[in-house]
Design a protein around this motif. Structure first.
Motif, PDB file in Angstrom:
ATOM      1  N   VAL A  35       4.635  -1.341  -7.079  1.00  0.00           N
ATOM      2  CA  VAL A  35       4.520  -0.577  -6.067  1.00  0.00           C
ATOM      3  C   VAL A  35       2.958  -0.361  -5.568  1.00  0.00           C
ATOM      4  N   ALA A  36       2.920  -0.371  -4.471  1.00  0.00           N
ATOM      5  CA  ALA A  36       1.617  -0.552  -3.860  1.00  0.00           C
ATOM      6  C   ALA A  36       0.823   0.613  -3.737  1.00  0.00           C
ATOM      7  N   ASP A  37       0.337   1.133  -4.960  1.00  0.00           N
ATOM      8  CA  ASP A  37      -0.632   2.126  -4.985  1.00  0.00           C
ATOM      9  C   ASP A  37      -1.698   1.722  -6.110  1.00  0.00           C
ATOM     10  N   PRO A  93       4.667  11.537   9.036  1.00  0.00           N
ATOM     11  CA  PRO A  93       4.553  12.034   7.799  1.00  0.00           C
ATOM     12  C   PRO A  93       4.771  10.611   6.861  1.00  0.00           C
ATOM     13  N   GLY A  94       4.141   9.633   7.109  1.00  0.00           N
ATOM     14  CA  GLY A  94       4.056   8.537   6.119  1.00  0.00           C
ATOM     15  C   GLY A  94       4.293   7.314   7.304  1.00  0.00           C
ATOM     16  N   VAL A  95       3.897   6.064   7.126  1.00  0.00           N
ATOM     17  CA  VAL A  95       3.932   4.998   7.971  1.00  0.00           C
ATOM     18  C   VAL A  95       5.291   4.469   8.186  1.00  0.00           C
ATOM     19  N   VAL A  96       6.032   4.490   7.250  1.00  0.00           N
ATOM     20  CA  VAL A  96       7.396   3.962   7.360  1.00  0.00           C
ATOM     21  C   VAL A  96       8.322   5.087   8.197  1.00  0.00           C
ATOM     22  N   PRO A  97       8.072   6.662   7.858  1.00  0.00           N
ATOM     23  CA  PRO A  97       8.831   7.432   8.614  1.00  0.00           C
ATOM     24  C   PRO A  97       8.389   7.270  10.146  1.00  0.00           C
ATOM     25  N   GLY A  98       6.827   6.966  10.253  1.00  0.00           N
ATOM     26  CA  GLY A  98       6.641   6.950  11.568  1.00  0.00           C
ATOM     27  C   GLY A  98       7.107   5.895  12.339  1.00  0.00           C
ATOM     28  N   VAL A 119       8.191 -10.335   4.492  1.00  0.00           N
ATOM     29  CA  VAL A 119       7.285  -9.085   4.898  1.00  0.00           C
ATOM     30  C   VAL A 119       7.745  -7.749   4.078  1.00  0.00           C
ATOM     31  N   TYR A 120       7.159  -6.886   3.949  1.00  0.00           N
ATOM     32  CA  TYR A 120       7.155  -5.530   3.412  1.00  0.00           C
ATOM     33  C   TYR A 120       8.590  -5.086   3.774  1.00  0.00           C
ATOM     34  N   PHE A 121       9.445  -5.070   2.754  1.00  0.00           N
ATOM     35  CA  PHE A 121      11.142  -5.021   2.686  1.00  0.00           C
ATOM     36  C   PHE A 121      11.493  -3.844   3.534  1.00  0.00           C
ATOM     37  N   ILE A 167       5.112  -5.818  13.650  1.00  0.00           N
ATOM     38  CA  ILE A 167       4.056  -6.692  12.767  1.00  0.00           C
ATOM     39  C   ILE A 167       3.367  -6.058  11.620  1.00  0.00           C
ATOM     40  N   SER A 168       3.053  -6.717  10.538  1.00  0.00           N
ATOM     41  CA  SER A 168       2.160  -6.178   9.372  1.00  0.00           C
ATOM     42  C   SER A 168       0.878  -6.682   9.824  1.00  0.00           C
ATOM     43  N   ASN A 169      -0.076  -6.051  10.184  1.00  0.00           N
ATOM     44  CA  ASN A 169      -1.428  -6.475  10.481  1.00  0.00           C
ATOM     45  C   ASN A 169      -2.578  -5.612   9.676  1.00  0.00           C
ATOM     46  N   HIS A 171      -0.954  -8.623   6.757  1.00  0.00           N
ATOM     47  CA  HIS A 171       0.251  -8.984   6.331  1.00  0.00           C
ATOM     48  C   HIS A 171       0.404  -8.512   4.889  1.00  0.00           C
ATOM     49  N   ASN A 172       1.384  -7.772   4.631  1.00  0.00           N
ATOM     50  CA  ASN A 172       1.850  -7.689   3.260  1.00  0.00           C
ATOM     51  C   ASN A 172       3.145  -8.459   3.291  1.00  0.00           C
ATOM     52  N   PRO A 173       3.651  -9.318   2.441  1.00  0.00           N
ATOM     53  CA  PRO A 173       2.694  -9.503   1.288  1.00  0.00           C
ATOM     54  C   PRO A 173       1.841 -10.807   1.239  1.00  0.00           C
ATOM     55  N   SER A 199       2.333  -2.211  15.622  1.00  0.00           N
ATOM     56  CA  SER A 199       1.475  -2.908  14.545  1.00  0.00           C
ATOM     57  C   SER A 199       1.225  -1.931  13.463  1.00  0.00           C
ATOM     58  N   ASP A 200       1.760  -2.315  12.219  1.00  0.00           N
ATOM     59  CA  ASP A 200       1.541  -1.560  11.114  1.00  0.00           C
ATOM     60  C   ASP A 200       0.196  -2.145  10.462  1.00  0.00           C
ATOM     61  N   GLU A 201      -0.493  -0.977  10.676  1.00  0.00           N
ATOM     62  CA  GLU A 201      -2.050  -1.418  10.188  1.00  0.00           C
ATOM     63  C   GLU A 201      -2.635  -0.614   8.975  1.00  0.00           C
ATOM     64  N   ILE A 202      -1.610  -0.352   8.103  1.00  0.00           N
ATOM     65  CA  ILE A 202      -2.108   0.581   6.936  1.00  0.00           C
ATOM     66  C   ILE A 202      -2.770  -0.255   6.002  1.00  0.00           C
ATOM     67  N   HIS A 203      -3.040  -1.642   6.020  1.00  0.00           N
ATOM     68  CA  HIS A 203      -3.870  -2.158   5.088  1.00  0.00           C
ATOM     69  C   HIS A 203      -5.010  -2.675   5.827  1.00  0.00           C
ATOM     70  N   SER A 204      -5.353  -1.850   6.854  1.00  0.00           N
ATOM     71  CA  SER A 204      -6.479  -2.783   7.977  1.00  0.00           C
ATOM     72  C   SER A 204      -7.851  -2.106   7.304  1.00  0.00           C
ATOM     73  N   PRO A 233      -4.872   6.669   5.822  1.00  0.00           N
ATOM     74  CA  PRO A 233      -5.964   6.526   4.844  1.00  0.00           C
ATOM     75  C   PRO A 233      -5.201   6.432   3.309  1.00  0.00           C
ATOM     76  N   SER A 234      -3.917   6.209   3.292  1.00  0.00           N
ATOM     77  CA  SER A 234      -3.149   6.296   2.006  1.00  0.00           C
ATOM     78  C   SER A 234      -3.221   5.164   1.101  1.00  0.00           C
ATOM     79  N   LYS A 235      -3.285   3.946   1.692  1.00  0.00           N
ATOM     80  CA  LYS A 235      -3.687   2.659   0.897  1.00  0.00           C
ATOM     81  C   LYS A 235      -4.989   2.653   0.510  1.00  0.00           C
ATOM     82  N   THR A 236      -5.789   2.841   1.361  1.00  0.00           N
ATOM     83  CA  THR A 236      -7.233   2.756   1.338  1.00  0.00           C
ATOM     84  C   THR A 236      -7.902   3.582   0.328  1.00  0.00           C
TER      85      THR A 236
HETATM   86  C1  LIG Z   1       3.025  -2.866   5.446  1.00  0.00           C
HETATM   87  C2  LIG Z   1       2.973  -1.458   5.017  1.00  0.00           C
HETATM   88  N1  LIG Z   1       3.718  -0.497   5.559  1.00  0.00           N
HETATM   89  C3  LIG Z   1       3.671   0.821   5.105  1.00  0.00           C
HETATM   90  C4  LIG Z   1       3.688   0.915   3.926  1.00  0.00           C
HETATM   91  C5  LIG Z   1       4.090   2.336   3.210  1.00  0.00           C
HETATM   92  O1  LIG Z   1       3.550   3.284   4.016  1.00  0.00           O
HETATM   93  P1  LIG Z   1       4.108   4.988   3.757  1.00  0.00           P
HETATM   94  O2  LIG Z   1       4.150   5.091   2.314  1.00  0.00           O
HETATM   95  O3  LIG Z   1       2.894   5.762   4.448  1.00  0.00           O
HETATM   96  O4  LIG Z   1       5.532   5.132   4.495  1.00  0.00           O
HETATM   97  C6  LIG Z   1       3.371  -0.047   2.993  1.00  0.00           C
HETATM   98  C7  LIG Z   1       3.174   0.303   1.621  1.00  0.00           C
HETATM   99  O5  LIG Z   1       3.270  -0.565   0.595  1.00  0.00           O
HETATM  100  C8  LIG Z   1       2.906  -1.204   3.297  1.00  0.00           C
HETATM  101  O6  LIG Z   1       2.649  -2.164   2.602  1.00  0.00           O
END
Ligand SMILES: Cc1ncc(COP(=O)(O)O)c(C=O)c1O
Length: 392
Positions: A35-37, A93-98, A119-121, A167-169, A171-173, A199-204, A233-236
């Motif tokens: 898990v990516a924390d 309430p989270g990037v995926v929910p967004g 890509v992030y499944f 896109i994952s920008n 890119h994970n993984p 553009s999912d920039e959660i890792h930016s 700010p969650s991953k950072t």
């Molecule tokens: C590219 C990407 N987007 C979103 C998430 C998860 O975001 P959230 O927990 O805010 O839904 C992750 C978590 O690993 C991720 O790697």
């Protein structure tokens, strides 16, 4: 002692990464690198802000104050040279929910959504669970370095049913920080075929020093209107448990549509602790983040040296961003099932199997190295012993 060296016991804290090992790997002893924390403490300035709010005895409904928006605006300006206005920021309430909310807001059932695999499944499920169709633009790989297959991308964007490129920008993984020209080319294709760019920039914020993140929405005027940007700010700052993130939508019409969807699901409130944590993170996080990136770089280098010296069968390209390594294990000649079993049973390690990241993921394992380097060394030694055993 470097604070990132501290071993923090996370067992029995209802942690997905630790407390679901038995369920996911069938074994609760594996070193969890999935898990990516991060196994590091959430920075003290965030803990303090949350504790301070917790001390007030009433946890009722709350609003997001001006200072909440200001903290985002300042961070985006300083860190990404991106001028964001308060009215551009929408809660999720989270990037995926967004992402899911945006898919509901801007697409119809049956629409085709393009993703770039591996890509992030959860991208796959966000699309498929909501009756949209998935089009996979497989990334090109050469010597463990990934690039975009633009000819294939064009074919997929040209499909009249395609409405979104997701896109994952960065890119994970695969760890790429897309270059400006790559993003421009994607944008131009989206413009040509009238496709929105999510553009999912959660890792930016987790970018290694030689690389530079480009906010795709900040490239030109068309991008401003075409892009929906997902940030958090969650991953950072290791605060994913607070379910707090936001979208930046610069086009007024689109913002209205998103807000309407958010309200339709009654998801706009957020939570008081997430709000104060976000503000504390963006107002105070710069120096801490620099230390974090130094530590992560050392961990990446540690794995790189170790594998080159001891396990040349496993290769990878150092990531340009994120703490996730995309390990090429193809030369072990194991099926994905056997590879995963090998990591669990023989090496006692819990990684994500590359196969879950879709087309192009077979033969890879994703390793999360956001842990104390002593843990990482133990993990690498376990892997070496396990591989030596099969080579006997
Ligand atoms: C590219 C990407 N987007 C979103 C998430 C998860 O975001 P959230 O927990 O805010 O839904 C992750 C978590 O690993 C991720 O790697």
């Amino acid at each position: 002692m470097n604070p990132f060296d501290e071993i923090i016991i996370r067992e029995n804290t209802n942690s997905v990464k630790y407390d679901l090992r038995q369920l996911y790997f069938g074994k609760k002893e594996v070193i969890p690198m999935w898990v990516a924390d991060m196994d590091f403490a959430t920075p003290d300035f965030i803990q303090e802000a949350v504790k301070k709010r917790a001390l007030h005895p009433v946890y009722g409904y709350s609003i997001k104050p001006k200072s909440y928006f200001d903290s985002i605006i300042t961070w985006m300006g300083k860190r990404h040279k991106w001028e964001v206005k308060r009215k551009h920021i929408a809660y999720s309430p989270g990037v995926v929910p967004g992402l899911v909310l945006a898919l509901m807001a801007f697409t119809q059932a049956g629409d085709k959504i393009v993703v770039q695999s591996p890509v992030y499944f959860p991208f796959f499920n966000s699309v498929l669970d909501n009756d949209r169709q998935l089009l996979v633009n497989k990334l090109l790989e050469k010597d463990n370095y990934y690039t975009i297959d633009f000819a294939d991308l064009e074919k997929k964007l040209k499909d009249p049913k395609t409405t979104v490129l997701l896109i994952s920008n960065p890119h994970n993984p695969v760890g790429r920080v897309w270059k400006q020209w790559e993003l421009e080319k994607m944008l131009n294709l989206c413009k040509k075929y009238n496709v929105l760019l999510f553009s999912d920039e959660i890792h930016s914020d987790l970018i290694f020093p030689e690389f530079k993140h480009t906010v795709v929405a900040n490239i030109n005027e068309d991008a401003k209107n075409r892009c929906i940007t997902f940030m958090a700010p969650s991953k950072t700052f290791n605060m994913a448990g607070l379910s707090t993130s936001f979208l930046v939508i610069q086009d007024a019409e689109k913002r209205k549509i998103y807000e309407k969807t958010l309200e339709a699901y009654h998801l706009g409130m957020g939570n008081i602790f997430g709000n104060v944590a976000l503000e504390a993170a963006y107002n105070n996080g710069q120096a801490w983040l620099n230390y974090l990136m130094d530590y992560l770089q050392q961990n990446v280098d540690l794995v790189d040296c170790f594998l080159k010296k001891n396990l040349p069968q496993i290769t990878f390209t150092k990531p340009e961003a994120t703490y996730l390594l995309w390990l090429n294990c193809k030369s072990l000649h194991l099926t994905d099932k056997k590879l995963q079993e090998f990591f669990i049973e023989k090496a006692n390690l819990g990684l994500n199997s590359g196969s879950i990241f879709g087309l192009g993921g077979s033969g890879y394992m994703r390793m999360n190295i956001a842990c104390p380097s002593s843990t990482l060394k133990t993990a690498l030694n376990q892997l070496q012993e396990a591989i030596n055993e099969i080579n006997l």
